[in-house]
Design an enzyme around this catalytic site. Structure first.
Site, PDB file in Angstrom:
ATOM      1  N   LYS A 182       0.229 -19.301   8.193  1.00  0.00           N
ATOM      2  CA  LYS A 182       0.549 -17.975   7.834  1.00  0.00           C
ATOM      3  C   LYS A 182      -1.194 -17.278   8.144  1.00  0.00           C
ATOM      4  CE  LYS A 182       3.825 -15.072   6.576  1.00  0.00           C
ATOM      5  NZ  LYS A 182       5.033 -15.076   7.450  1.00  0.00           N
TER       6      LYS A 182
ATOM      7  N   THR B  21       6.380 -20.527   7.550  1.00  0.00           N
ATOM      8  CA  THR B  21       5.367 -19.725   7.139  1.00  0.00           C
ATOM      9  C   THR B  21       5.485 -18.849   6.131  1.00  0.00           C
ATOM     10  OG1 THR B  21       5.559 -17.845   8.701  1.00  0.00           O
ATOM     11  CG2 THR B  21       4.794 -19.803   9.643  1.00  0.00           C
TER      12      THR B  21
ATOM     13  N   ARG C  37     -41.677  -3.300  16.568  1.00  0.00           N
ATOM     14  CA  ARG C  37     -40.269  -2.753  16.929  1.00  0.00           C
ATOM     15  C   ARG C  37     -39.470  -2.845  15.605  1.00  0.00           C
ATOM     16  NH1 ARG C  37     -37.117  -7.732  19.989  1.00  0.00           N
ATOM     17  NH2 ARG C  37     -37.296  -9.520  18.341  1.00  0.00           N
TER      18      ARG C  37
ATOM     19  N   GLN D 297     -35.166 -15.506  17.427  1.00  0.00           N
ATOM     20  CA  GLN D 297     -35.201 -16.926  17.229  1.00  0.00           C
ATOM     21  C   GLN D 297     -35.939 -17.557  16.433  1.00  0.00           C
ATOM     22  OE1 GLN D 297     -35.098 -15.312  20.213  1.00  0.00           O
ATOM     23  NE2 GLN D 297     -34.444 -16.098  22.089  1.00  0.00           N
TER      24      GLN D 297
ATOM     25  N   HIS E 216     -30.358  -3.386  19.540  1.00  0.00           N
ATOM     26  CA  HIS E 216     -31.548  -2.608  20.047  1.00  0.00           C
ATOM     27  C   HIS E 216     -31.732  -1.125  19.616  1.00  0.00           C
ATOM     28  CE1 HIS E 216     -32.047  -6.128  22.158  1.00  0.00           C
ATOM     29  NE2 HIS E 216     -30.879  -6.034  22.944  1.00  0.00           N
TER      30      HIS E 216
HETATM   31  O1  URC Z   1     -36.202 -11.764  19.412  1.00  0.00           O
HETATM   32  C1  URC Z   1     -35.956 -11.495  20.632  1.00  0.00           C
HETATM   33  N1  URC Z   1     -35.396 -12.408  21.399  1.00  0.00           N
HETATM   34  C2  URC Z   1     -34.866 -12.311  22.782  1.00  0.00           C
HETATM   35  O2  URC Z   1     -34.554 -13.484  23.465  1.00  0.00           O
HETATM   36  C3  URC Z   1     -35.080 -11.080  23.089  1.00  0.00           C
HETATM   37  N2  URC Z   1     -34.828 -11.003  24.493  1.00  0.00           N
HETATM   38  C4  URC Z   1     -35.008  -9.644  24.604  1.00  0.00           C
HETATM   39  O3  URC Z   1     -34.748  -8.709  25.681  1.00  0.00           O
HETATM   40  N3  URC Z   1     -35.499  -8.833  23.592  1.00  0.00           N
HETATM   41  C5  URC Z   1     -35.611 -10.165  22.584  1.00  0.00           C
HETATM   42  N4  URC Z   1     -35.904 -10.259  21.426  1.00  0.00           N
END
Ligand code: URC
Length: 321
Positions: free
Chosen positions: A15, A60, A189, A254, A282
């Site tokens: 379920k 279920t 940014r 990352q 973005h």
């Molecule tokens: O922190 C980011 N990692 C990316 O891999 C990436 N690629 C991107 O266009 N902007 C960003 N910003």
């Protein structure tokens, strides 16, 4: 069927979207949890697919009823990791031919409404507010395929849809530049993401429950979601995630992701792996140069256009050595 060109290579059913709100009353102090539960089964169920043999099918509808029953009787109902283990263990121990249960619990976010009291704001004893779209997620696999007295459980827990944004201390520079590159390097940014986090515990053995003591389910001590989640514990994964997002001078999504994951592993002994999926949502400074208005200098831009799609998507898993 007469032809032998195909066979049933896997089968799992159960379920989905069992919605349950549970109230726990401690006198006038009430607790609630709201869960969306998915409970799926595997076992000797092939003939229900291959021979239309329903004698092996736990309906279920019954799985839904068991979910509500365990929600009623479980002493672990307020902790989704433990509730999921209790439900999964009952399913595999009750039915001899069912060998594995896969239980996912999605917990919706209800917080106590803060009200003014004589000594400042206090939390209301029985009134709650839906505090955002974030969900706490628990996935449990309860495996009795080595026998009903040797049940092994794996637990993955975490959260999804935790939406955050910071207005500075995020940069993105020195990335690959070639004929396809249009992105400008920025030393300042907006960084915004909707955090999906999951962490795994090492598999644990579950003591065999009997049908009679279905109410007495004992949770293995290794499953300590408290230290990973509980808001009163400073190393809880949600807090570490938020603290790191806020305080890291981010070189990229990352690099910030990696920091968060390593901290959770370092601070929680039973956590084996940590995974994040972080969309890079973005926000583009609006060009008002045509009006003679400056809005493009990164650290000074004030008006941004949120872009729903596309977004970046940065994922990784960090594992204990
Ligand atoms: O922190 C980011 N990692 C990316 O891999 C990436 N690629 C991107 O266009 N902007 C960003 N910003």
């Amino acid at each position: 069927m007469s032809d032998d060109t195909s066979f049933l290579s896997s089968a799992r059913y159960g379920k989905d979207k069992v919605r349950v709100l549970r109230v726990v009353r401690e006198g006038k102090w009430h607790h609630i949890v709201e869960y969306n539960v998915q409970a799926l089964l595997e076992g000797d169920i092939e003939t229900s697919y291959t021979e239309a043999d329903n004698s092996v099918v736990v309906a279920t509808d019954s799985i839904k009823n068991i979910t509500y029953y365990i929600a009623k009787i479980s002493p672990h109902i307020l902790i989704p990791e433990r509730f999921a283990l209790h439900l999964g263990t009952h399913l595999v121990s009750k039915y001899p031919h069912i060998h594995k249960a896969f239980v996912t619990v999605e917990q919706l976010r209800w917080s106590r409404i803060p009200v003014s009291g004589e000594q400042g704001p206090t939390e209301h004893p029985h009134a709650f507010i839906r505090d955002g779209d974030e969900k706490r997620i628990v996935k449990v696999e309860v495996n009795a395929s080595k026998g009903k007295d040797k049940i092994i459980a794996s637990v993955t827990a975490g959260l999804s849809d935790l939406l955050v944004l910071k207005t500075t201390e995020s940069a993105f520079t020195s990335f690959v530049r070639d004929k396809y590159t249009t992105l400008k390097e920025v030393d300042d940014r907006i960084l915004s993401t909707s955090i999906d986090l999951s962490y795994t515990f090492s598999p644990v053995e579950i003591p065999k429950p009997t049908d009679a003591d279905v109410e007495q389910f004992a949770v293995p001590a290794e499953i300590t979601p408290g230290s990973v989640w509980d808001t009163s514990v400073p190393t809880n994964a949600r807090k570490v995630t938020l603290d790191t997002f806020a305080s890291d001078n981010s070189a990229s999504v990352q690099a910030t992701l990696y920091r968060m994951a390593r901290l959770i592993i370092a601070q929680n002994a039973h956590v084996q792996t940590v995974s994040y999926a972080l969309p890079n949502k973005h926000y583009i400074p609006v060009d008002m140069g045509y009006l003679g208005v400056e809005n493009l200098v990164p650290a000074q831009a004030e008006v941004f256009m949120p872009i729903a799609a596309p977004s970046g998507l940065i994922t990784a898993t960090v594992s204990r050595k």
